[in-house]
Design an enzyme around this catalytic site. Sequence first.
Site, short mmCIF file in Angstrom:
data_model
loop_
_atom_site.label_atom_id
_atom_site.label_comp_id
_atom_site.label_asym_id
_atom_site.label_seq_id
_atom_site.Cartn_x
_atom_site.Cartn_y
_atom_site.Cartn_z
CG HIS A 77 0.88 -5.62 -12.12
ND1 HIS A 77 0.26 -4.82 -11.20
CD2 HIS A 77 2.21 -5.44 -11.95
CE1 HIS A 77 1.18 -4.18 -10.50
NE2 HIS A 77 2.37 -4.53 -10.94
CD GLU A 79 -4.11 -8.12 -11.60
OE1 GLU A 79 -4.44 -8.00 -10.42
OE2 GLU A 79 -2.91 -8.08 -11.97
CB CYS A 105 -1.69 -2.76 -7.93
SG CYS A 105 -1.73 -2.52 -9.73
CB CYS A 108 -4.43 -4.13 -11.88
SG CYS A 108 -2.85 -4.56 -12.65
#
Length: 152
Positions: A77, A79, A105, A108
């Site tokens: 991801h 992040e 999500c 994260c």
Amino acid sequence: MIFSWQEVFVETLKVWACKSRCFHYHIAAIFVRDKRILQIGYNGPTVGDDHCNDFGCAKEVNGIILPSGSKRCRGAHAEMNAIVNAAKNGINLAGCEVYCTQSPCYDCAKHLNNMGIKVLYYLKRYEEEFPQASALFERRGIKLIQIKDIQN
């Protein structure tokens, strides 16, 4: 035309999201402190792994896209890519504001909480995991703010 700082960060998000090679999501994250960009990340495969546009989506099986949590996706991801790259380069992201093309999500959100971010601005809501992520942020006093896509 003079852009506000928020407009600058949103336009930067859009550009970096274009780096993603995912067929389904083009996500970017920008970590900001005192109006300065400290780190940028976008979603994509881990170092040395296959890219989806070269080998096909690992989550697509017989024309069906598996749900999140299937553990088939090669991508990390946005992040997490930003956090890892900052750590590799000795950049402290604690206390940052974060701008993302999509709300985080739950995984994260947990990492962002542990980092000590203060606020996360996002353009689009990730509906599937928004309830868990937003509840965590609320419990921890992290502001989660949707911003309107800024048109120039």
